[in-house]
Scaffold this motif. Structure first.
Motif, PDB file in Angstrom:
ATOM      1  N   ILE A 195       0.865  -1.186   0.000  1.00 25.68           N
ATOM      2  CA  ILE A 195       0.000   0.000   0.000  1.00 25.68           C
ATOM      3  C   ILE A 195       0.897   1.230   0.000  1.00 25.68           C
ATOM      4  O   ILE A 195       1.780   1.371   0.859  1.00 25.68           O
ATOM      5  N   PHE A 196       0.695   2.116  -0.966  1.00 25.22           N
ATOM      6  CA  PHE A 196       1.484   3.340  -1.089  1.00 25.22           C
ATOM      7  C   PHE A 196       0.603   4.544  -0.771  1.00 25.22           C
ATOM      8  O   PHE A 196      -0.591   4.552  -1.088  1.00 25.22           O
ATOM      9  N   ARG A 197       1.214   5.553  -0.163  1.00 25.38           N
ATOM     10  CA  ARG A 197       0.487   6.779   0.161  1.00 25.38           C
ATOM     11  C   ARG A 197       0.798   7.838  -0.884  1.00 25.38           C
ATOM     12  O   ARG A 197       1.956   8.148  -1.153  1.00 25.38           O
ATOM     13  N   LEU A 198      -0.258   8.409  -1.462  1.00 31.34           N
ATOM     14  CA  LEU A 198      -0.121   9.434  -2.495  1.00 31.34           C
ATOM     15  C   LEU A 198      -0.341  10.793  -1.846  1.00 31.34           C
ATOM     16  O   LEU A 198      -1.452  11.307  -1.789  1.00 31.34           O
ATOM     17  N   ARG A 212       8.878   4.222  -0.980  1.00 33.34           N
ATOM     18  CA  ARG A 212       8.622   2.838  -0.608  1.00 33.34           C
ATOM     19  C   ARG A 212       7.196   2.681  -0.101  1.00 33.34           C
ATOM     20  O   ARG A 212       6.472   3.648   0.064  1.00 33.34           O
ATOM     21  N   ALA A 213       6.829   1.432   0.162  1.00 29.57           N
ATOM     22  CA  ALA A 213       5.463   1.149   0.593  1.00 29.57           C
ATOM     23  C   ALA A 213       5.187   1.778   1.953  1.00 29.57           C
ATOM     24  O   ALA A 213       6.024   1.740   2.861  1.00 29.57           O
ATOM     25  N   PHE A 214       3.996   2.346   2.107  1.00 25.28           N
ATOM     26  CA  PHE A 214       3.555   2.923   3.372  1.00 25.28           C
ATOM     27  C   PHE A 214       3.062   1.836   4.317  1.00 25.28           C
ATOM     28  O   PHE A 214       3.206   1.932   5.540  1.00 25.28           O
ATOM     29  N   ALA A 215       2.460   0.778   3.745  1.00 24.21           N
ATOM     30  CA  ALA A 215       1.959  -0.340   4.544  1.00 24.21           C
ATOM     31  C   ALA A 215       2.039  -1.607   3.705  1.00 24.21           C
ATOM     32  O   ALA A 215       2.064  -1.556   2.472  1.00 24.21           O
ATOM     33  N   ALA A 267      -3.093   6.308   9.298  1.00 20.34           N
ATOM     34  CA  ALA A 267      -2.233   7.321   9.912  1.00 20.34           C
ATOM     35  C   ALA A 267      -0.806   6.822  10.089  1.00 20.34           C
ATOM     36  O   ALA A 267       0.155   7.542   9.807  1.00 20.34           O
ATOM     37  N   GLU A 268      -0.650   5.581  10.532  1.00 20.67           N
ATOM     38  CA  GLU A 268       0.677   5.058  10.840  1.00 20.67           C
ATOM     39  C   GLU A 268       1.198   4.100   9.789  1.00 20.67           C
ATOM     40  O   GLU A 268       2.414   3.910   9.660  1.00 20.67           O
ATOM     41  N   GLY A 269       0.324   3.457   9.033  1.00 18.04           N
ATOM     42  CA  GLY A 269       0.779   2.484   8.046  1.00 18.04           C
ATOM     43  C   GLY A 269       1.336   1.249   8.717  1.00 18.04           C
ATOM     44  O   GLY A 269       0.776   0.723   9.679  1.00 18.04           O
TER      45      GLY A 269
END
Length: 471
Positions: free
Chosen positions: A265-268, A309-312, A353-355
């Motif tokens: 999961i990536f954060r945009l 990199r991946a957030f989660a 919020a934290e991933g």
């Protein structure tokens, strides 16, 4: 959203372990991730995704054997089905009435189907057919396209324009963005160096995510400009076969799944001035130093250092199974859903919020759900079809009364030529004596937004979910 194909039409992983026969061939989430559609060797099934504790089978059909593709239009009654026995024929069903609305035949097998409230797009290996979903009139045929054996294409689910994205070069990752509403090309994006493997629009059709067959880099572009906005690195050690890209309802997150055990999961999110002040940790300082140093390095090295990199992440119990994933909100909490080829739906909790690592909260065996719901069919089916009449004619379908409590919308009947131009496909359905009446328009009416505007369904952002829970 990309469906996962488990039959002969879907690409297989040659290095993956053999998967036992599961009895179903494909799985796909609808446009707002409120239901899951399964194609089986005996028909198709529709499951509701409104509760994480139980997986309710809301409909099952045994009229179409060996279903290779199945797509549902939001939470409406319209379901599009392609059987592996007749892969060149597309069937459109009104499942609440248990009837077939119409069917179309194409010159080659159907590789993929995409639909929204304006358009239905049928993808063949070297062509695309654009239909008006209100009356299934054929509006445009895009012929002599580069070979697309995977049926890779994406259609935006909402917005004023129905954007369609598909590969425009067989040897590179170049893609074409096409306006299916205005029936005109929009832009060409050189997305990757290697051929494309996955495409997905966000809910507002303002962004398009892409991945190549190499599977290490995911990029996000602005639509319709085609400008690169984000670049994420899934990994560096190995190349993988990415099977799905999917945005969250608010468009702030992007999940991707492959033939490996990890879902990323990536954060945009761009760091604005206030966020930059907050990001004063040692890690962020090192990151800024790397970004500054990357300007003096060769372009390939600079690009690699600037990728996020991946957030989660979420770990799947099984490895090597093709799957499809989605981010959604169920029972007021953010969830990650993963439907795998071995017949399992995994539900993970996700912290926006934290991933970090997503925790597996529920596991549903889809085959067990099918056996537990063998008697499930909506009441309209038995009442409308009647004994000995499993497939009423199209004229009979159009004459059926609307479901109780729903206001029917009167639509123009299907014309004899279906809007086809010379040399294009002619529909193979019967002609209705009068206008077609469908219930589905009242199943997704405009919803009043918080600020008083009228519009389509507005999804809460993940950051707003906690506040919503307190209401």
């Amino acid at each position: 959203m990309e469906p996962v194909l488990c039959g002969p039409q879907g690409p297989e992983d040659p290095e993956g372990p053999p998967v036992p026969e599961t009895g179903f061939s494909c799985a796909s989430f609808n446009q707002d991730t409120t239901s899951l559609a399964l194609g089986t060797d005996s028909g198709f099934r529709l499951f509701s995704l409104t509760n994480v504790d139980t997986l309710d089978c809301i409909y099952r059909s045994t009229d179409t054997p060996d279903v290779g593709l199945v797509e549902r239009l939001y939470s409406s009654s319209l379901v599009v089905v392609v059987s592996a026995q007749t892969p060149q024929k597309l069937h459109i069903y009104h499942f609440k009435k248990g009837t077939e609305i119409c069917n179309y035949s194409y010159p080659r097998p159907v590789q993929a189907v995409r639909l929204n409230r304006q358009r239905l797009v049928v993808c063949l290996q070297e062509s695309l057919f654009v239909h008006n979903i209100k009356d299934m009139k054929l509006l445009q045929t895009l012929m002599e396209l580069p070979s697309n054996p995977r049926g890779l294409c994406a259609l935006s689910s909402s917005g004023p324009c129905s954007y369609l994205a598909y590969p425009s070069c067989p040897s590179t990752g170049e893609l074409q963005v096409y306006d299916a509403s205005a029936l005109s090309p929009v832009t060409v994006i050189p997305a990757h160096h290697s051929p494309l493997a996955a495409l997905s629009f966000n809910a507002s059709a303002s962004r398009l995510a892409s991945a190549s067959r190499k599977g290490t880099v995911i990029r996000v572009f602005s639509i319709p400009q085609g400008q690169r906005l984000f670049e994420f690195r899934r990994g560096m050690k190995r190349c993988v076969d990415i099977s799905c890209l999917s945005f969250s309802p608010d468009g702030h997150f992007l999940c991707t799944s492959s033939n490996t055990e990890t879902v990323h999961i990536f954060r945009l999110e761009d760091l604005g001035p206030s966020r930059e002040d907050e990001a004063s940790s040692w890690g962020s300082y090192v990151g800024r130093m790397f970004s500054a140093a990357s300007t003096y390095l060769p372009a390939p090295v600079s690009d690699m250092m600037s990728q996020d990199r991946a957030f989660a992440t979420a770990q799947l119990p099984s490895v090597g199974c093709r799957n499809t994933c989605a981010l959604t909100v169920i029972q007021k909490l953010p969830r990650l859903l993963v439907a795998t080829r071995d017949g399992t739906l995994y539900i993970y909790t996700f912290d926006p919020a934290e991933g970090g690592r997503c925790h597996l909260s529920h596991t549903h065996k889809l085959l067990d759900e099918l056996q537990d719901h063998t008697e499930v069919k909506v009441s309209e089916t038995s009442e409308s079809s009647g004994p000995g009449n499993s497939c009423p004619t199209y004229a009979a379908t159009a004459a059926l009364p609307p479901a109780p409590g729903l206001t029917a919308a009167t639509l123009t009947g299907y014309s004899e030529d279906g809007g086809c131009r010379e040399g294009e496909v002619i529909p193979e359905h019967e002609l209705a004596a009068g206008p077609v009446r469908l219930d589905d328009e009242s199943e997704f009416p405009p919803i009043k937004c918080r600020d008083g505007r009228d519009g389509v369904l507005v999804s809460l952002t993940f950051s707003e979910t906690e506040s919503f829970c307190k209401l």
